[in-house]
Design an enzyme around this catalytic site. Structure first.
Site, mmCIF file in Angstrom:
data_model
loop_
_atom_site.group_PDB
_atom_site.id
_atom_site.type_symbol
_atom_site.label_atom_id
_atom_site.label_comp_id
_atom_site.label_asym_id
_atom_site.label_seq_id
_atom_site.Cartn_x
_atom_site.Cartn_y
_atom_site.Cartn_z
ATOM 1 N NE ARG A 1 76.610 45.596 23.255
ATOM 2 C CZ ARG A 1 75.382 46.086 23.389
ATOM 3 N NH1 ARG A 1 74.344 45.380 22.983
ATOM 4 N NH2 ARG A 1 75.183 47.263 23.948
ATOM 5 N NE ARG B 1 72.191 38.896 17.027
ATOM 6 C CZ ARG B 1 71.546 39.277 18.128
ATOM 7 N NH1 ARG B 1 72.208 39.492 19.236
ATOM 8 N NH2 ARG B 1 70.238 39.427 18.110
ATOM 9 C CD GLU C 1 67.129 46.276 21.442
ATOM 10 O OE1 GLU C 1 66.803 45.082 21.574
ATOM 11 O OE2 GLU C 1 68.006 46.820 22.116
ATOM 12 C CB SER D 1 67.501 49.257 24.862
ATOM 13 O OG SER D 1 66.830 48.468 25.805
ATOM 14 N NE ARG E 1 70.756 46.006 15.953
ATOM 15 C CZ ARG E 1 70.276 45.171 16.866
ATOM 16 N NH1 ARG E 1 69.205 45.503 17.579
ATOM 17 N NH2 ARG E 1 70.863 44.014 17.073
#
Length: 428
Positions: A261, A276, A348, A351, A389
């Site tokens: 990403r 991130r 988070e 999801s 994560r």
RNA sequence: GGAGGGGUGCUGGAGUGGUCGAACAGGCCGGUCUUGAAAACCGGAGUCCCUCACGGGACCGUGGGUUCAAAUCCCACCCCCUCCGCCA
């Protein structure tokens, strides 16, 4: 949604149901285009019918050795007219499709209202946030002092927002992915797939990354491929342009892939650690169901993702995203948020979304009930889990005052029996 | 990367300009026959769009072009197969 046909049927109700989510959709322009399309299509088809009859007539005349020059001349003029109409029709369709691809999915009735994440609703909690007798260190500090994470050298070989795991750290990532894949395949009935990590534009359009979110994707300079931001893209597109017999549903796939990403627009946020990154490993769950089963499947898929956190004994909560926080393709989403001790917050880690028929329509994935007509099926996806994560959560949750980190019991067989990570000398 | 071959319906496989949405075979669905099944025989099955309906239109890898008319002719691209090179 939103091929031209469904737009014609539900333009008005769509506009109403989307509300603020459809704020930047040019509804009136679309309405005009739809009306033009209707009249233009009817007219063009009438002309084509006339051409068919005229051509048959020419053939009849020639077979009977009758002069056909006049008829051919008429037909030539008609052909030119048809060409012009077809061109207009194509132009209208191109514009309609461009608009349609940018209309987001309609939220499910059970999705709470609200403009942003502050209005998300907590559904349940599992486990209790631990209390430490010392100040818990953030994962990057633990990782560097244990010699299992090397951000400095990752920055050298790639750049900011890249990480490198070393030794037991690399082993930990591999172990986590293996544990997740084993649980999903053995106890939740998912079939493992190992898909391409580069995909074409059609695949990205099918799941909704294109055309609207092109800036979030990594492109290749010389080839028309894009790096996947999630395995949802290749795995959901597995059945693109297919009509599946209903007895194969539900289909459940799990894949462990790297995700890429660009994180454009997140400059300055979360620049430290594994939170991130431009590249991270993720185990993804994808399901295909009939429309009447998809919400039961969303619960099932979410529970499958939760089972990983429970196996690792990491406290977490489940929240329902409100309308404003919902992704482009999702009709309903549950986020799984794991407790992060150094931040004293839930963050988070997964999801889980039901996209209903939104992606199925874009990717033309259909099913057939018995011998009936084909219909679009429903697609779901969820992280099960984001591996990086999960590493954060484990390092921080299982840390001790001396900087060592215990390995959760279920993970130890995957770590060659290692029970604890301790600092060990290493070059630099 | 070089050379050659090929892409047609669920499958195999015909089809080189008009009556082809597509022969034929297999598979599939329904029926007859049978105690039941098989076999045989009869019949039916693509996808999509427009229309209240009647009816009409589009689709033979994709996109252009030629023609009154294209699955059929021309061009480009994509994909698959074989051989050579290269590589994990």
């Amino acid at each position: 949604m939103y091929d031209i046909r469904s737009l014609k049927i539900q333009w008005a109700s769509l506009r109403e149901q989307l509300g603020a989510r459809g704020a930047d959709v040019p509804w009136d322009e679309i309405d005009t285009l739809l009306q033009d399309h209707r009249t233009q299509l009817a007219h063009t088809e009438t002309l084509r019918h006339r051409r068919k009859q005229g051509s048959d007539n020419v053939a009849r005349l020639q077979r009977a050795s009758q002069p056909a020059d006049a008829a051919i001349a008429d037909m030539r003029a008609l052909g030119d007219t048809i060409g012009r109409h077809e061109e207009q029709l194509r132009e209208i369709e191109t514009q309609l499709e461009a608009h349609a691809l940018r209309i987001p999915n309609v939220p499910h009735d059970t999705v709470p209202p609200g403009p942003d994440a502050s209005r998300n609703e907590e559904v349940r909690r599992w486990g209790d946030p631990p209390s430490f007798a010392f100040t818990p260190q953030p994962h990057w500090a633990l990782g560097e002092s244990l010699g299992i994470l090397d951000f400095k050298r990752a920055g050298k070989i790639a750049g900011a927002r890249f990480a490198m795991a070393v030794g037991a750290g690399a082993q930990l990532e591999r172990a986590l992915a293996s544990l997740m894949l084993d649980i999903h395949t053995r106890t939740h009935g998912y079939t493992e797939v190992l898909p391409p990590c580069l995909v074409n534009q059609d695949a990205m359009t099918g799941t909704g990354q294109l055309p609207k979110f092109e800036r979030d994707l990594f492109h290749l300079r010389d080839d028309p491929y894009l790096l996947i931001p999630t395995a949802e893209v290749p795995v959901t597109n597995l059945y693109r342009d297919e009509i599946l017999p209903d007895h194969v549903l539900p289909i459940r796939h799990v894949a462990s892939t790297p995700c890429f990403r660009r994180e454009a627009g997140s400059y300055g946020q979360e620049t430290r650690g594994l939170m991130r990154l431009h590249q991270f490993q993720k185990v993804e769950l994808v399901a295909f169901t009939t429309p009447d089963e998809s919400y039961a499947e969303l619960e099932r898929l979410t529970r499958a993702a939760e089972s990983i956190l429970q196996a690792l004994e990491l406290p977490y909560r489940v929240v329902t995203l409100c309308r404003g926080d919902l992704g482009f393709a999702a009709a309903k989403t549950y986020d799984l948020e794991v407790w992060i001790p150094s931040q004293s917050a839930y963050r988070e880690i997964s999801s889980c979304s039901n996209c209903e028929s939104f992606q199925a329509r874009r990717a033309r994935i259909r099913f057939r009930a018995g011998s009936g007509k084909p219909d679009y099926l429903h697609t779901l996806n969820g992280s099960g889990l984001a591996v990086g994560r999960t590493v954060i959560a484990i390092l921080e949750h299982y840390q001790h005052e001396d900087g060592s980190v215990a390995i959760p019991k279920v993970l130890q067989p995957y770590m060659n029996g290692i029970e604890r990570l301790t600092a060990s000398p290493r070059h630099g």
